[in-house]
Write a protein that holds these residues in place. Sequence first.
Motif, PDB file in Angstrom:
ATOM      1  N   SER A  89       2.830   9.760   5.151  1.00  0.00           N
ATOM      2  CA  SER A  89       2.558   9.978   6.570  1.00  0.00           C
ATOM      3  C   SER A  89       3.019  11.375   6.977  1.00  0.00           C
ATOM      4  CB  SER A  89       3.291   8.929   7.410  1.00  0.00           C
ATOM      5  OG  SER A  89       3.198   9.232   8.775  1.00  0.00           O
TER       6      SER A  89
ATOM      7  N   SER B 228       1.594   5.130   0.598  1.00  0.00           N
ATOM      8  CA  SER B 228       1.024   6.088   1.548  1.00  0.00           C
ATOM      9  C   SER B 228       2.011   7.202   1.850  1.00  0.00           C
ATOM     10  CB  SER B 228       0.625   5.388   2.849  1.00  0.00           C
ATOM     11  OG  SER B 228       1.759   4.814   3.475  1.00  0.00           O
TER      12      SER B 228
ATOM     13  N   ASN C 270       6.446   4.176   1.150  1.00  0.00           N
ATOM     14  CA  ASN C 270       5.970   5.236   2.024  1.00  0.00           C
ATOM     15  C   ASN C 270       6.775   6.517   1.815  1.00  0.00           C
ATOM     16  OD1 ASN C 270       4.112   3.508   3.400  1.00  0.00           O
ATOM     17  ND2 ASN C 270       5.838   2.679   4.562  1.00  0.00           N
TER      18      ASN C 270
ATOM     19  N   GLN D  49       0.833  -1.196   0.000  1.00  0.00           N
ATOM     20  CA  GLN D  49       0.000   0.000   0.000  1.00  0.00           C
ATOM     21  C   GLN D  49       0.869   1.248   0.000  1.00  0.00           C
ATOM     22  OE1 GLN D  49      -3.706   0.256   0.352  1.00  0.00           O
ATOM     23  NE2 GLN D  49      -3.028   2.232  -0.448  1.00  0.00           N
TER      24      GLN D  49
ATOM     25  N   GLU E  38      -3.562   7.334   2.097  1.00  0.00           N
ATOM     26  CA  GLU E  38      -3.355   6.130   1.306  1.00  0.00           C
ATOM     27  C   GLU E  38      -3.574   6.435  -0.179  1.00  0.00           C
ATOM     28  OE1 GLU E  38      -5.899   3.045   2.645  1.00  0.00           O
ATOM     29  OE2 GLU E  38      -4.842   2.760   4.552  1.00  0.00           O
ATOM     30  N   TYR E  39      -2.885   5.661  -1.010  1.00  0.00           N
ATOM     31  CA  TYR E  39      -2.989   5.839  -2.459  1.00  0.00           C
ATOM     32  C   TYR E  39      -3.415   4.541  -3.110  1.00  0.00           C
ATOM     33  CZ  TYR E  39      -0.763  10.357  -1.947  1.00  0.00           C
ATOM     34  OH  TYR E  39      -0.503  11.662  -1.598  1.00  0.00           O
ATOM     35  N   THR E  40      -4.117   4.661  -4.204  1.00  0.00           N
ATOM     36  CA  THR E  40      -4.576   3.502  -4.953  1.00  0.00           C
ATOM     37  C   THR E  40      -4.017   3.556  -6.362  1.00  0.00           C
ATOM     38  OG1 THR E  40      -6.553   2.240  -5.588  1.00  0.00           O
ATOM     39  CG2 THR E  40      -6.680   4.630  -5.796  1.00  0.00           C
TER      40      THR E  40
END
Length: 461
Positions: free
Chosen positions: A112, A110, A199, A108, A124-126
């Motif tokens: 932060s 992301s 990340n 996933q 979060e990214y898709t």
Amino acid sequence: MVLEGSSEALCPPPSLELRPSCNKSQPSPTLGSGSQPHDDIYQTDKEQVKYGELIVLGYNGSLANGDKGRRRSRLPLYKRPKANGVKPDIIHNISTPLVSKALSNKSQHSISYTLSRSHSVIVEYTHDSNTDMFQIGRSTESMIDFVVTDTSAGSQGAAGEGGQSAQSTISRYACRIMCERSPPYTTRIYAAGFDSSKNIFLGERAAKWRTSDGLMDGLTTNGVLVMHPAGEFVSEPAPGVWREISVCGNVFALRETRSAQQRGKLVENESNTLQDGSLIDLCGATLLWRTPVGLSRTPNLKQLESLRQELNAARPQCPVGFNTLAFPSLAQREIVDKKQPWVYVNCGHVHGYHNWGFRKEKAGGGSLAASGERECPMCRRVGPYVPLWLGCEGGLYLDAGPPTHAFCPCGHVCSEKTVRGWSQIPLPHGTHAFHTACPFCGTWLTGEQGHCKLIFQGPLD
């Protein structure tokens, strides 16, 4: 805007579905993963879609030890066989101690944002099937597509080409570039890149904030600066204004110093979309973005070799020794040939090499030899006396005109339009200084114009 530490920042809703873009001024900005093999960005198939090329200033065609793999002076970006972009999806507000658990899913992507010791925001990214992503940084890890190290001015190389510079100011994951896979293949730049865990982490000390629409944004430690040309790069070369690009691709005025925690003012009428001639500064290295259309107007290596041969075919002579001069081959680097032309950069008179011309200064009794300056025997002007080198990186040229001018004081030769264009562009240096520099070697320019017109003497016969 919500400042770090305010009650509103500490008490947001626990999660929010994030379908809009981080940057409200642009449609669907995207991020991507560098996890797939890098072979697809070095394709040479003419049918492949080419987004453009990144050229690092100061190398003149290749690294001193040669271009190898992801460590090179120039990187073409091609359309990937399979899209690897991602886009913002959901935002979570969680307790800071739980961040490591929330980021444990390595599949996933992301970002932060640590707002305080007790509160963090994770975005979060898709997957986005419409974009390709390319990452740039100092790290040699596999997710970095283009490994860049600090450029040493005038050395045609980087500190630590065989390894990493001990005091490098370039981030390991400096920035990411996203290219739309459909025409017109719009290319955008964003600060920071994803690490091996997919990340991006902005710690408590990093500049970050909540935007007016409730989203998050931030800046990296030393920042990613971008300057778009004020006009068309090849037809009307004129410098624009240096700006800073945020993690979400927003554009800001520069901070007071490179790593200051207070961000500059938001520039709403400018974007992070790269155009031909856009410059990207990573605090240690500066990259030039060239589009396929822009590159089509610059000389390739074969054309540069033809220009070199034309110069030599004119049989330029030393006006004092009357010996014929010749530019060395493009492959010859930093080894001065005995027939190589030299120039007095303050006047432009071209000579063969000679070891005389030093004179005692009238005041102070000092010697010109101590400063490396000499007196031109043709016009008596005193200044640096250096060998001439043809600029070998065609992507740095603004046109394919004849090589009639040279940068001062390094002696790199190219077209008049190229020297005039680059001598107007201030390049970042250190935390808040700017200097014009030769794009081929990085040497700071000197003199009133930063360049000179070469005055050759033809053969007497």
